[in-house]
Design a protein around this motif. Structure first.
Motif, mmCIF file in Angstrom:
data_model
loop_
_atom_site.group_PDB
_atom_site.id
_atom_site.type_symbol
_atom_site.label_atom_id
_atom_site.label_comp_id
_atom_site.label_asym_id
_atom_site.label_seq_id
_atom_site.Cartn_x
_atom_site.Cartn_y
_atom_site.Cartn_z
ATOM 1 N N MET A 1 -1.486 5.329 -3.655
ATOM 2 C CA MET A 1 -2.796 5.761 -3.205
ATOM 3 C C MET A 1 -3.556 4.623 -2.530
ATOM 4 O O MET A 1 -4.316 4.859 -1.608
ATOM 5 C CB MET A 1 -3.582 6.295 -4.390
ATOM 6 C CG MET A 1 -4.901 6.872 -4.014
ATOM 7 S SD MET A 1 -4.729 8.500 -3.344
ATOM 8 C CE MET A 1 -6.225 9.212 -3.865
ATOM 9 N N THR A 2 -3.337 3.381 -2.958
ATOM 10 C CA THR A 2 -4.096 2.267 -2.385
ATOM 11 C C THR A 2 -3.665 1.929 -0.967
ATOM 12 O O THR A 2 -4.376 1.225 -0.271
ATOM 13 C CB THR A 2 -3.945 1.000 -3.254
ATOM 14 O OG1 THR A 2 -2.566 0.674 -3.335
ATOM 15 C CG2 THR A 2 -4.523 1.223 -4.624
ATOM 16 N N ASP A 3 -2.521 2.424 -0.526
ATOM 17 C CA ASP A 3 -2.079 2.127 0.837
ATOM 18 C C ASP A 3 -2.575 3.165 1.839
ATOM 19 O O ASP A 3 -2.163 3.165 2.986
ATOM 20 C CB ASP A 3 -0.557 2.015 0.897
ATOM 21 C CG ASP A 3 0.133 3.299 0.485
ATOM 22 O OD1 ASP A 3 -0.529 4.152 -0.121
ATOM 23 O OD2 ASP A 3 1.330 3.436 0.764
ATOM 24 N N GLN A 4 -3.476 4.055 1.441
ATOM 25 C CA GLN A 4 -4.003 5.071 2.345
ATOM 26 C C GLN A 4 -4.890 4.457 3.423
ATOM 27 O O GLN A 4 -4.792 4.808 4.582
ATOM 28 C CB GLN A 4 -4.800 6.133 1.572
ATOM 29 C CG GLN A 4 -3.994 6.877 0.545
ATOM 30 C CD GLN A 4 -2.883 7.703 1.162
ATOM 31 O OE1 GLN A 4 -3.027 8.207 2.250
ATOM 32 N NE2 GLN A 4 -1.785 7.812 0.462
ATOM 33 N N VAL A 5 -5.775 3.549 3.039
ATOM 34 C CA VAL A 5 -6.686 2.919 3.982
ATOM 35 C C VAL A 5 -6.102 1.575 4.387
ATOM 36 O O VAL A 5 -5.857 0.714 3.551
ATOM 37 C CB VAL A 5 -8.090 2.726 3.360
ATOM 38 C CG1 VAL A 5 -9.009 2.004 4.323
ATOM 39 C CG2 VAL A 5 -8.676 4.073 2.986
ATOM 40 N N ARG A 6 -5.870 1.406 5.695
ATOM 41 C CA ARG A 6 -5.259 0.173 6.185
ATOM 42 C C ARG A 6 -6.274 -0.950 6.328
ATOM 43 O O ARG A 6 -6.080 -2.036 5.803
ATOM 44 C CB ARG A 6 -4.568 0.421 7.521
ATOM 45 C CG ARG A 6 -3.346 1.302 7.390
ATOM 46 C CD ARG A 6 -2.688 1.572 8.714
ATOM 47 N NE ARG A 6 -2.470 0.351 9.465
ATOM 48 C CZ ARG A 6 -2.204 0.321 10.764
ATOM 49 N NH1 ARG A 6 -2.136 1.429 11.450
ATOM 50 N NH2 ARG A 6 -2.017 -0.814 11.385
#
Length: 92
Positions: A1-6
């Motif tokens: 989930m933490t890799d959703q926003v670049r």
């Protein structure tokens, strides 16, 4: 989930939108608006009012004889409720 926003976007338009309490981010292509709203509200402890998203066109890149394209991503503009803000820079 933490890799959703670049990453956050800091262009001239994005800086103008900060005055209207709107923030721009690059996100993963597979993410939808509901997932991004949930993630932003949990991670930054803010209240999201609206999300506008669009996919940017791919750019052609060439390295020697090999021709390819840049990576795909979406850009979102997130409008927050008044009184909330996202710290883009640390104070240190």
């Amino acid at each position: 989930m933490t890799d959703q926003v670049r990453c956050p976007i800091l262009t001239e338009k994005a800086i103008r939108l900060l005055e209207k309490n709107q923030y721009s981010f690059d996100i993963n292509v597979e993410s939808n608006k509901a997932e991004i709203k949930k993630w932003i509200e949990l991670f930054f402890a803010v209240k999201v009012v609206a999300i506008n998203s669009h996919q940017l066109p791919r750019k052609k890149r060439r390295v020697g004889a090999i021709t390819g394209y840049t990576a795909r991503y979406k850009r979102v503009i997130i409008k927050l409720e008044s009184g909330y803000s996202i710290p883009l820079f640390s104070n240190e």
